[in-house]
Design a protein around this motif. Structure first.
Motif, PDB file in Angstrom:
ATOM      1  N   GLN A  56       0.860  -1.189   0.000  1.00  0.00           N
ATOM      2  CA  GLN A  56       0.000   0.000   0.000  1.00  0.00           C
ATOM      3  C   GLN A  56       0.893   1.234   0.000  1.00  0.00           C
ATOM      4  OE1 GLN A  56      -3.440   0.165  -0.062  1.00  0.00           O
ATOM      5  NE2 GLN A  56      -3.132   2.338  -0.319  1.00  0.00           N
ATOM      6  N   GLU A  57       0.892   1.983  -1.112  1.00  0.00           N
ATOM      7  CA  GLU A  57       1.748   3.158  -1.221  1.00  0.00           C
ATOM      8  C   GLU A  57       1.006   4.404  -0.746  1.00  0.00           C
ATOM      9  OE1 GLU A  57       3.104   3.437  -5.249  1.00  0.00           O
ATOM     10  OE2 GLU A  57       4.520   1.791  -4.986  1.00  0.00           O
ATOM     11  N   THR A  58       1.704   5.203   0.045  1.00  0.00           N
ATOM     12  CA  THR A  58       1.174   6.466   0.540  1.00  0.00           C
ATOM     13  C   THR A  58       2.198   7.552   0.245  1.00  0.00           C
ATOM     14  OG1 THR A  58       0.073   5.306   2.347  1.00  0.00           O
ATOM     15  CG2 THR A  58       0.307   7.670   2.579  1.00  0.00           C
ATOM     16  N   TYR A  59       1.719   8.701  -0.208  1.00  0.00           N
ATOM     17  CA  TYR A  59       2.608   9.816  -0.524  1.00  0.00           C
ATOM     18  C   TYR A  59       2.312  10.963   0.431  1.00  0.00           C
ATOM     19  CZ  TYR A  59       3.598   7.281  -4.793  1.00  0.00           C
ATOM     20  OH  TYR A  59       3.984   6.322  -5.688  1.00  0.00           O
ATOM     21  N   GLN A  60       3.374  11.584   0.917  1.00  0.00           N
ATOM     22  CA  GLN A  60       3.255  12.747   1.781  1.00  0.00           C
ATOM     23  C   GLN A  60       3.894  13.925   1.067  1.00  0.00           C
ATOM     24  OE1 GLN A  60       5.314  12.430   5.512  1.00  0.00           O
ATOM     25  NE2 GLN A  60       4.402  14.294   6.320  1.00  0.00           N
ATOM     26  N   ILE A  61       3.147  15.025   0.977  1.00  0.00           N
ATOM     27  CA  ILE A  61       3.635  16.231   0.301  1.00  0.00           C
ATOM     28  C   ILE A  61       3.762  17.330   1.341  1.00  0.00           C
ATOM     29  CG2 ILE A  61       3.170  17.934  -1.504  1.00  0.00           C
ATOM     30  CD1 ILE A  61       1.196  15.778  -2.659  1.00  0.00           C
ATOM     31  N   ILE A  62       4.956  17.917   1.427  1.00  0.00           N
ATOM     32  CA  ILE A  62       5.173  19.019   2.357  1.00  0.00           C
ATOM     33  C   ILE A  62       5.540  20.247   1.539  1.00  0.00           C
ATOM     34  CG2 ILE A  62       6.561  19.881   4.267  1.00  0.00           C
ATOM     35  CD1 ILE A  62       7.032  16.930   5.049  1.00  0.00           C
ATOM     36  N   GLY A  63       4.782  21.316   1.733  1.00  0.00           N
ATOM     37  CA  GLY A  63       5.023  22.557   1.009  1.00  0.00           C
ATOM     38  C   GLY A  63       3.790  23.434   1.060  1.00  0.00           C
ATOM     39  N   GLU A  64       3.905  24.615   0.520  1.00  0.00           N
ATOM     40  CA  GLU A  64       2.794  25.561   0.472  1.00  0.00           C
ATOM     41  C   GLU A  64       2.175  25.525  -0.918  1.00  0.00           C
ATOM     42  OE1 GLU A  64       1.330  27.559   2.787  1.00  0.00           O
ATOM     43  OE2 GLU A  64       2.572  26.515   4.258  1.00  0.00           O
ATOM     44  N   PRO A  65       0.905  25.099  -1.031  1.00  0.00           N
ATOM     45  CA  PRO A  65       0.293  25.046  -2.361  1.00  0.00           C
ATOM     46  C   PRO A  65      -0.203  26.413  -2.819  1.00  0.00           C
ATOM     47  CG  PRO A  65      -1.289  24.315  -0.748  1.00  0.00           C
ATOM     48  CD  PRO A  65       0.008  24.575  -0.005  1.00  0.00           C
ATOM     49  N   GLU A  66      -0.239  26.561  -4.106  1.00  0.00           N
ATOM     50  CA  GLU A  66      -0.834  27.730  -4.749  1.00  0.00           C
ATOM     51  C   GLU A  66      -2.086  27.213  -5.449  1.00  0.00           C
ATOM     52  OE1 GLU A  66       0.247  30.152  -8.740  1.00  0.00           O
ATOM     53  OE2 GLU A  66       1.841  30.045  -7.246  1.00  0.00           O
ATOM     54  N   THR A  67      -3.205  27.911  -5.332  1.00  0.00           N
ATOM     55  CA  THR A  67      -4.438  27.492  -5.984  1.00  0.00           C
ATOM     56  C   THR A  67      -4.561  28.196  -7.324  1.00  0.00           C
ATOM     57  OG1 THR A  67      -5.504  27.219  -3.838  1.00  0.00           O
ATOM     58  CG2 THR A  67      -6.946  27.337  -5.753  1.00  0.00           C
ATOM     59  N   ARG A  68      -4.900  27.417  -8.351  1.00  0.00           N
ATOM     60  CA  ARG A  68      -5.133  28.008  -9.672  1.00  0.00           C
ATOM     61  C   ARG A  68      -6.242  27.237 -10.370  1.00  0.00           C
ATOM     62  NH1 ARG A  68       0.442  25.933 -12.507  1.00  0.00           N
ATOM     63  NH2 ARG A  68      -0.261  23.823 -12.942  1.00  0.00           N
ATOM     64  N   GLU A  69      -6.857  27.892 -11.362  1.00  0.00           N
ATOM     65  CA  GLU A  69      -7.898  27.227 -12.136  1.00  0.00           C
ATOM     66  C   GLU A  69      -7.251  26.224 -13.070  1.00  0.00           C
ATOM     67  OE1 GLU A  69     -10.751  29.697 -14.078  1.00  0.00           O
ATOM     68  OE2 GLU A  69     -10.867  31.071 -12.384  1.00  0.00           O
ATOM     69  N   SER A  70      -7.916  25.105 -13.267  1.00  0.00           N
ATOM     70  CA  SER A  70      -7.377  24.044 -14.103  1.00  0.00           C
ATOM     71  C   SER A  70      -7.303  24.490 -15.553  1.00  0.00           C
ATOM     72  CB  SER A  70      -8.261  22.802 -14.007  1.00  0.00           C
ATOM     73  OG  SER A  70      -7.802  21.818 -14.897  1.00  0.00           O
ATOM     74  N   ALA A  71      -6.184  24.184 -16.194  1.00  0.00           N
ATOM     75  CA  ALA A  71      -6.019  24.500 -17.612  1.00  0.00           C
ATOM     76  C   ALA A  71      -6.878  23.584 -18.464  1.00  0.00           C
ATOM     77  CB  ALA A  71      -4.560  24.363 -18.022  1.00  0.00           C
ATOM     78  N   ASP A  72      -7.265  22.398 -17.943  1.00  0.00           N
ATOM     79  CA  ASP A  72      -8.074  21.441 -18.700  1.00  0.00           C
ATOM     80  C   ASP A  72      -9.500  21.921 -18.904  1.00  0.00           C
ATOM     81  OD1 ASP A  72      -5.893  19.837 -18.765  1.00  0.00           O
ATOM     82  OD2 ASP A  72      -6.566  18.526 -17.131  1.00  0.00           O
ATOM     83  N   ASP A  73      -9.976  22.864 -18.062  1.00  0.00           N
ATOM     84  CA  ASP A  73     -11.352  23.326 -18.160  1.00  0.00           C
ATOM     85  C   ASP A  73     -11.551  24.401 -19.209  1.00  0.00           C
ATOM     86  OD1 ASP A  73     -12.059  21.592 -16.210  1.00  0.00           O
ATOM     87  OD2 ASP A  73     -12.066  23.074 -14.592  1.00  0.00           O
ATOM     88  N   THR A  74     -10.468  24.926 -19.770  1.00  0.00           N
ATOM     89  CA  THR A  74     -10.607  25.975 -20.756  1.00  0.00           C
ATOM     90  C   THR A  74     -10.978  25.357 -22.091  1.00  0.00           C
ATOM     91  OG1 THR A  74      -8.239  25.892 -21.209  1.00  0.00           O
ATOM     92  CG2 THR A  74      -8.997  27.536 -19.621  1.00  0.00           C
ATOM     93  N   PRO A  75     -12.007  25.889 -22.762  1.00  0.00           N
ATOM     94  CA  PRO A  75     -12.431  25.302 -24.027  1.00  0.00           C
ATOM     95  C   PRO A  75     -11.383  25.511 -25.114  1.00  0.00           C
ATOM     96  CG  PRO A  75     -13.681  27.302 -23.561  1.00  0.00           C
ATOM     97  CD  PRO A  75     -12.825  27.018 -22.364  1.00  0.00           C
ATOM     98  N   ALA A  76     -11.281  24.535 -25.969  1.00  0.00           N
ATOM     99  CA  ALA A  76     -10.334  24.614 -27.083  1.00  0.00           C
ATOM    100  C   ALA A  76     -10.833  25.632 -28.100  1.00  0.00           C
ATOM    101  CB  ALA A  76     -10.188  23.248 -27.734  1.00  0.00           C
ATOM    102  N   VAL A  77      -9.921  26.420 -28.645  1.00  0.00           N
ATOM    103  CA  VAL A  77     -10.276  27.401 -29.662  1.00  0.00           C
ATOM    104  C   VAL A  77     -10.120  26.735 -31.016  1.00  0.00           C
ATOM    105  CG1 VAL A  77      -9.691  29.627 -30.665  1.00  0.00           C
ATOM    106  CG2 VAL A  77      -9.496  29.291 -28.202  1.00  0.00           C
TER     107      VAL A  77
END
Length: 131
Positions: A56-77
């Motif tokens: 059973q693999e578990t990952y621990q992330i230590i750091g300060e996250p920055e919140t941003r809008e997902s690039a995947d949600d932008t419609p393709a032109v």
């Protein structure tokens, strides 16, 4: 890494090994967590630890996250005659999905859209209902 309550790190490592727990540091430059609401938590230069406890693999992330809008949600032109063909209607059903159901089931756009709405946008289920 772990709060050992003053325990010798070498002793803690030996105990974890005896319990079948392997711990490895991962040299990560960025970690991105995509949330259901479309936002992303981005950790730049985080400390990442992978712990494997008997498969059973578990990952621990230590750091300060920055919140941003997902690039995947932008419609393709798009350009050309088909521009805008992926626009959702008022009901949130993509026009491409409606067109596919129309083509496969041989029904009108209204019937295709209704079948997609009834099946929560599931293409296969909508086509199966109409055939």
């Amino acid at each position: 890494m772990f709060g050992g309550g003053g325990m010798n790190p070498r002793k803690m490592e030996q105990m974890m090994k005896q319990m079948g727990i392997d711990v490895d540091e991962i040299d990560a430059t960025e970690v991105v967590i995509k949330q259901a609401d479309g936002d992303e938590l981005v950790f730049d230069d985080p400390d990442v630890t992978k712990m494997d406890a008997r498969g059973q693999e578990t990952y621990q992330i230590i750091g300060e996250p920055e919140t941003r809008e997902s690039a995947d949600d932008t419609p393709a032109v798009e350009s050309g005659d088909d521009a805008g063909s992926e626009d959702d209607g008022d009901d949130g059903i993509p026009q491409d999905d409606v067109d596919l159901v129309v083509q496969r089931a041989g029904v009108s756009e209204d019937e295709a859209r209704e079948a997609l709405e009834a099946n929560d946008g599931d293409l296969a289920a909508a086509i199966a209902d109409l055939e």
